[in-house]
Design a protein around this motif. Sequence first.
Motif, PDB file in Angstrom:
ATOM      1  N   ASP A 217       3.682   4.878 -27.422  1.00  0.00           N
ATOM      2  CA  ASP A 217       3.842   3.806 -26.455  1.00  0.00           C
ATOM      3  C   ASP A 217       3.431   2.473 -27.073  1.00  0.00           C
ATOM      4  O   ASP A 217       4.201   1.518 -27.125  1.00  0.00           O
ATOM      5  N   SER A 218       2.189   2.416 -27.535  1.00  0.00           N
ATOM      6  CA  SER A 218       1.635   1.178 -28.088  1.00  0.00           C
ATOM      7  C   SER A 218       0.338   1.512 -28.802  1.00  0.00           C
ATOM      8  O   SER A 218      -0.122   2.659 -28.768  1.00  0.00           O
ATOM      9  N   ALA A 219      -0.277   0.506 -29.409  1.00  0.00           N
ATOM     10  CA  ALA A 219      -1.541   0.718 -30.106  1.00  0.00           C
ATOM     11  C   ALA A 219      -2.474  -0.447 -29.841  1.00  0.00           C
ATOM     12  O   ALA A 219      -2.112  -1.600 -30.089  1.00  0.00           O
ATOM     13  N   THR A 220      -3.694  -0.121 -29.343  1.00  0.00           N
ATOM     14  CA  THR A 220      -4.621  -1.212 -28.974  1.00  0.00           C
ATOM     15  C   THR A 220      -6.083  -0.919 -29.321  1.00  0.00           C
ATOM     16  O   THR A 220      -6.933  -1.040 -28.426  1.00  0.00           O
ATOM     17  N   PRO A 221      -6.489  -0.605 -30.528  1.00  0.00           N
ATOM     18  CA  PRO A 221      -5.652  -0.349 -31.694  1.00  0.00           C
ATOM     19  C   PRO A 221      -5.244   1.120 -31.837  1.00  0.00           C
ATOM     20  O   PRO A 221      -4.377   1.449 -32.628  1.00  0.00           O
ATOM     21  N   GLU A 222      -5.900   2.029 -31.065  1.00  0.00           N
ATOM     22  CA  GLU A 222      -5.534   3.442 -31.142  1.00  0.00           C
ATOM     23  C   GLU A 222      -4.257   3.682 -30.341  1.00  0.00           C
ATOM     24  O   GLU A 222      -3.935   2.924 -29.427  1.00  0.00           O
ATOM     25  N   PRO A 223      -3.537   4.741 -30.659  1.00  0.00           N
ATOM     26  CA  PRO A 223      -2.238   4.946 -30.005  1.00  0.00           C
ATOM     27  C   PRO A 223      -2.367   5.390 -28.551  1.00  0.00           C
ATOM     28  O   PRO A 223      -3.152   6.278 -28.223  1.00  0.00           O
ATOM     29  N   PHE A 224      -1.595   4.739 -27.697  1.00  0.00           N
ATOM     30  CA  PHE A 224      -1.452   5.155 -26.304  1.00  0.00           C
ATOM     31  C   PHE A 224      -0.260   6.094 -26.272  1.00  0.00           C
ATOM     32  O   PHE A 224       0.824   5.770 -26.769  1.00  0.00           O
ATOM     33  N   ALA A 255      -5.111   8.486 -27.712  1.00  0.00           N
ATOM     34  CA  ALA A 255      -5.494   9.493 -28.705  1.00  0.00           C
ATOM     35  C   ALA A 255      -5.977   8.749 -29.951  1.00  0.00           C
ATOM     36  O   ALA A 255      -6.399   7.601 -29.866  1.00  0.00           O
ATOM     37  N   SER A 256      -5.907   9.383 -31.106  1.00  0.00           N
ATOM     38  CA  SER A 256      -6.331   8.723 -32.344  1.00  0.00           C
ATOM     39  C   SER A 256      -5.238   8.856 -33.391  1.00  0.00           C
ATOM     40  O   SER A 256      -4.461   9.825 -33.394  1.00  0.00           O
ATOM     41  N   TRP A 257      -5.191   7.886 -34.296  1.00  0.00           N
ATOM     42  CA  TRP A 257      -4.223   7.950 -35.382  1.00  0.00           C
ATOM     43  C   TRP A 257      -4.509   9.145 -36.295  1.00  0.00           C
ATOM     44  O   TRP A 257      -3.589   9.786 -36.809  1.00  0.00           O
ATOM     45  N   ALA A 260      -3.054  12.209 -34.689  1.00  0.00           N
ATOM     46  CA  ALA A 260      -1.590  12.157 -34.721  1.00  0.00           C
ATOM     47  C   ALA A 260      -1.069  12.503 -36.109  1.00  0.00           C
ATOM     48  O   ALA A 260      -0.113  13.280 -36.260  1.00  0.00           O
ATOM     49  N   ALA A 261      -1.681  11.938 -37.136  1.00  0.00           N
ATOM     50  CA  ALA A 261      -1.227  12.198 -38.504  1.00  0.00           C
ATOM     51  C   ALA A 261      -1.493  13.629 -38.922  1.00  0.00           C
ATOM     52  O   ALA A 261      -0.655  14.269 -39.566  1.00  0.00           O
ATOM     53  N   MET A 294       0.101   7.331 -40.711  1.00  0.00           N
ATOM     54  CA  MET A 294       1.381   7.745 -40.127  1.00  0.00           C
ATOM     55  C   MET A 294       2.536   7.646 -41.116  1.00  0.00           C
ATOM     56  O   MET A 294       3.544   8.365 -40.986  1.00  0.00           O
ATOM     57  N   SER A 295       2.413   6.800 -42.107  1.00  0.00           N
ATOM     58  CA  SER A 295       3.509   6.622 -43.065  1.00  0.00           C
ATOM     59  C   SER A 295       3.825   7.913 -43.818  1.00  0.00           C
ATOM     60  O   SER A 295       4.947   8.091 -44.306  1.00  0.00           O
ATOM     61  N   GLY A 296       2.848   8.802 -43.903  1.00  0.00           N
ATOM     62  CA  GLY A 296       3.068  10.051 -44.631  1.00  0.00           C
ATOM     63  C   GLY A 296       3.549  11.197 -43.775  1.00  0.00           C
ATOM     64  O   GLY A 296       3.802  12.292 -44.293  1.00  0.00           O
TER      65      GLY A 296
END
Length: 335
Positions: A217-224, A255-257, A260-261, A294-296
């Motif tokens: 959704d978005s990041a503020t700074p963690e991902p929603f 959640a957290s990046w 997610a990764a 996330m790039s990986g």
Amino acid sequence: MTHPRRTWALIAATTLALSACGAEVETTAEPGGATVTVTNCDEPLTVDGVPQRVVTNDTGITEMMFALGLADRVVGFSAQASKDGDIESSPWKADFESTPDIGDTFTREAVQAANPDFVFAGWNYGYKESTGLTPDWVRSIGATPYQLTEACRQPGTTQRGIMDPLDALYADIENLGDIFDVRDRADDLVAGYREQVADANATAPAGQDPTRMFLFDSATPEPFTAGRTAAPSQIFREAGGSNIFDDIDNSWTTASWEAAAQRDPQAIVIVDYNSGAGETVEAKIEQLRQHPLMSGTTAVRENNITALPYAALVEGPRNPQAVTSVADFLRSKGL
């Protein structure tokens, strides 16, 4: 799905009780007109008479009224400031354009000025203790509060979601059908939605593990993102995927990046707010590509990224088409 308990009190001289599909229906004399009781957020909700002046919050909620042919009952709607993109893509664009917009912010003043007899919103979809606009306040102005089922709070917590997200949609459509005396229309909609979802589900490759999917959704700074009880989780599941945060017993949440990764999504769906710089799909894709974690991930490396409008991903009548869209995307990627 078992129908919620419903009671119709109609102008009549007799009382008739029967049960069907697990629901008990009772009809009694009521000189003032029709009274309907449905189950909303696991509580009985009684509505005296068919509502004539409805205020809604959020595009998905408003589209439920439009899908049921009830645009003439909506005397005001509110939606987020980025609603223009949602309205532009809406199958009910003409209904939005002919319905009073009471502003980007759902406030007591805006609601009360519309003089409603029925308010349809949800927790974090307009109802908030911080603003004082709660179901109890709606009752205090003489209107009936209806709560979005996707956003019903779990007992004793502020976590939201008490059933599978599509079941929440079906329950709300059926309840509104009873409340507004358009149950035949509601039943036709739900039957069509179920068929559309089943058709999309049937395209998933047999014997293949579900595609790991991340809702961004978005990041503020963690991902929603979306937990298990938010609409995207079941949209993904019915399309042949699985939400990497399906273990979070909540709807829309942070959640957290790192998590997610670590869960290495194979596909990503972005919420498209269509609201300008910083919120564009392109900007979010670039954010994922530049993120050191996330790039990986498989999804970013293989560009398995798509986007859907906000109103397709919150509870509403665009959810079944979203299942089809996600299924088509996954099949196009060989997933």
